[in-house]
Design an enzyme around this catalytic site. Structure first.
Site, mmCIF file in Angstrom:
data_model
loop_
_atom_site.group_PDB
_atom_site.id
_atom_site.type_symbol
_atom_site.label_atom_id
_atom_site.label_comp_id
_atom_site.label_asym_id
_atom_site.label_seq_id
_atom_site.Cartn_x
_atom_site.Cartn_y
_atom_site.Cartn_z
ATOM 1 C CD GLU A 1 -8.485 30.660 -22.818
ATOM 2 O OE1 GLU A 1 -9.327 31.579 -22.934
ATOM 3 O OE2 GLU A 1 -8.555 29.593 -23.456
ATOM 4 C CD GLU B 1 -13.431 25.384 -19.605
ATOM 5 O OE1 GLU B 1 -14.253 25.304 -20.523
ATOM 6 O OE2 GLU B 1 -12.668 26.352 -19.470
ATOM 7 C CG HIS C 1 -11.424 30.311 -18.983
ATOM 8 N ND1 HIS C 1 -10.241 30.136 -19.655
ATOM 9 C CD2 HIS C 1 -12.358 29.573 -19.641
ATOM 10 C CE1 HIS C 1 -10.454 29.326 -20.693
ATOM 11 N NE2 HIS C 1 -11.728 28.976 -20.707
ATOM 12 N N GLY D 1 -8.992 24.132 -26.658
ATOM 13 C CA GLY D 1 -8.550 24.652 -27.950
ATOM 14 C C GLY D 1 -7.540 23.771 -28.646
ATOM 15 C CB SER E 1 -11.559 19.863 -27.668
ATOM 16 O OG SER E 1 -10.386 20.662 -27.772
ATOM 17 C CG ASN F 1 -15.446 31.484 -22.845
ATOM 18 O OD1 ASN F 1 -15.488 32.678 -23.171
ATOM 19 N ND2 ASN F 1 -14.435 30.962 -22.188
ATOM 20 C CE LYS G 1 -12.066 29.896 -24.720
ATOM 21 N NZ LYS G 1 -11.035 28.876 -24.744
HETATM 22 P P1 13P Z 1 -12.593 25.019 -26.632
HETATM 23 O O1 13P Z 1 -14.012 24.488 -26.688
HETATM 24 O O2 13P Z 1 -12.253 25.905 -27.778
HETATM 25 O O3 13P Z 1 -11.615 23.923 -26.400
HETATM 26 O O4 13P Z 1 -12.518 25.971 -25.341
HETATM 27 C C1 13P Z 1 -13.003 25.508 -24.138
HETATM 28 C C2 13P Z 1 -13.060 26.640 -23.191
HETATM 29 O O5 13P Z 1 -12.041 27.168 -22.775
HETATM 30 C C3 13P Z 1 -14.385 27.123 -22.778
HETATM 31 O O6 13P Z 1 -14.297 28.004 -21.702
#
Ligand code: 13P
Length: 269
Positions: free
Chosen positions: A110, A185, A108, A191, A230, A11, A13
């Site tokens: 976010e 997640e 997601h 992150g 992560s 992903n 982003k």
């Molecule tokens: P990270 O791997 O940067 O923690 O992000 C995970 C994520 O949100 C994947 O959709």
């Protein structure tokens, strides 16, 4: 031998440019080939892993050919509930299919936290994706406050129930089960560098499968449940060794080709 073929999805982003995205796809494709996971292996019906990248919308069309040339799959990061009409700024599921997407990330954290995606909207997006022939990767997961107050499983079950019930009401359930993947997640692991331990993740993954089994026992055995938050080359193997973890949804580490390729290798076993 794994029962379910693992998926590793990058992903990306809100990152990249035309040049960066093109070189990242090429570097991932070449890196996988160098590890013996190149096109002939990935293309095989019984390939040991499925690898997809999810770039920003505007680059999907231009990357489709390059991605397919490496036998990678293409996914989008979100989708509209509606197929067409006066919905300024939205991108619909049929459009995503039209430019070569096979997958789409839906719900997601976010999108849920920053852009108002409720459980109901997420369910609408899953339905739109399934109707257009896209495989949704449904994201679920709890915040740190929810975990600390012992609500993890209740939150995840609620997020799943909204989608499962909507698919059943739309009479899409049996067909949709085959397409759907779930990504667990935990919000506190995204992150932050703070990964769930394999045991913490496995506990939730097993509960997701049990929740799915209460809807459809056959579906639950085939359902692919990815872990995200992560994931790095250094922790991927231990996570993927867990019984109900069928791959990963990778954020930051998917922007570094060598790191992402190592994660794919860990999933291929
Ligand atoms: P990270 O791997 O940067 O923690 O992000 C995970 C994520 O949100 C994947 O959709």
């Amino acid at each position: 031998m794994r029962i379910r073929r693992p998926i590793v999805a990058g992903n990306w982003k809100l990152n990249g440019s035309r040049a960066v995205c093109r070189s990242l796809v090429a570097a991932v494709g070449d890196g996988l080939s160098a590890q013996g996971l190149g096109p002939p292996v990935l293309a095989a019906a019984d390939s040991r892993v499925e690898v997809l990248v999810c770039p920003p919308f505007v680059y999907l069309s231009e990357l489709a050919g390059l991605v397919a040339g490496h036998q990678l799959k293409l996914g989008a990061q979100d989708v509209a509930v509606e197929d067409a009409g006066a919905f300024t700024g939205e991108v619909s599921a049929p459009m995503l299919r039209d430019v070569g997407c096979q997958y789409v990330i839906v719900g997601h954290s976010e999108r849920r936290a920053l852009f108002g995606d409720t459980d109901e909207r997420v369910a609408g997006k899953v339905i739109a994706a399934v109707r257009a022939g896209l495989a949704p990767i449904l994201c679920v997961g709890e915040t740190l406050a929810e975990r600390d107050s012992g609500q993890t499983l209740a939150v995840v079950r609620r997020q799943l129930a909204a989608v499962f019930s909507a698919l059943e009401s739309a009479s899409l359930a049996p067909a949709a089960w085959r397409e759907l993947a779930v990504a667990y997640e935990p919000v506190w692991a995204i992150g932050t560098g703070r990964t769930a331990t394999p045991e913490q993740a496995q506990e939730v993954h097993a509960d997701i499968r049990a929740t799915a089994a209460r809807r459809d026992a056959t579906m639950s055995g085939a359902l692919r449940i990815l872990y995200g938050g992560s994931v790095k080359a250094s922790n991927a193997r231990d996570l993927f060794a867990m019984r109900d973890i069928d791959g990963g949804l990778i954020g930051g580490a998917s922007l570094q080709a060598a790191e992402f390729v190592s994660i794919c290798k860990a999933a291929a076993g």
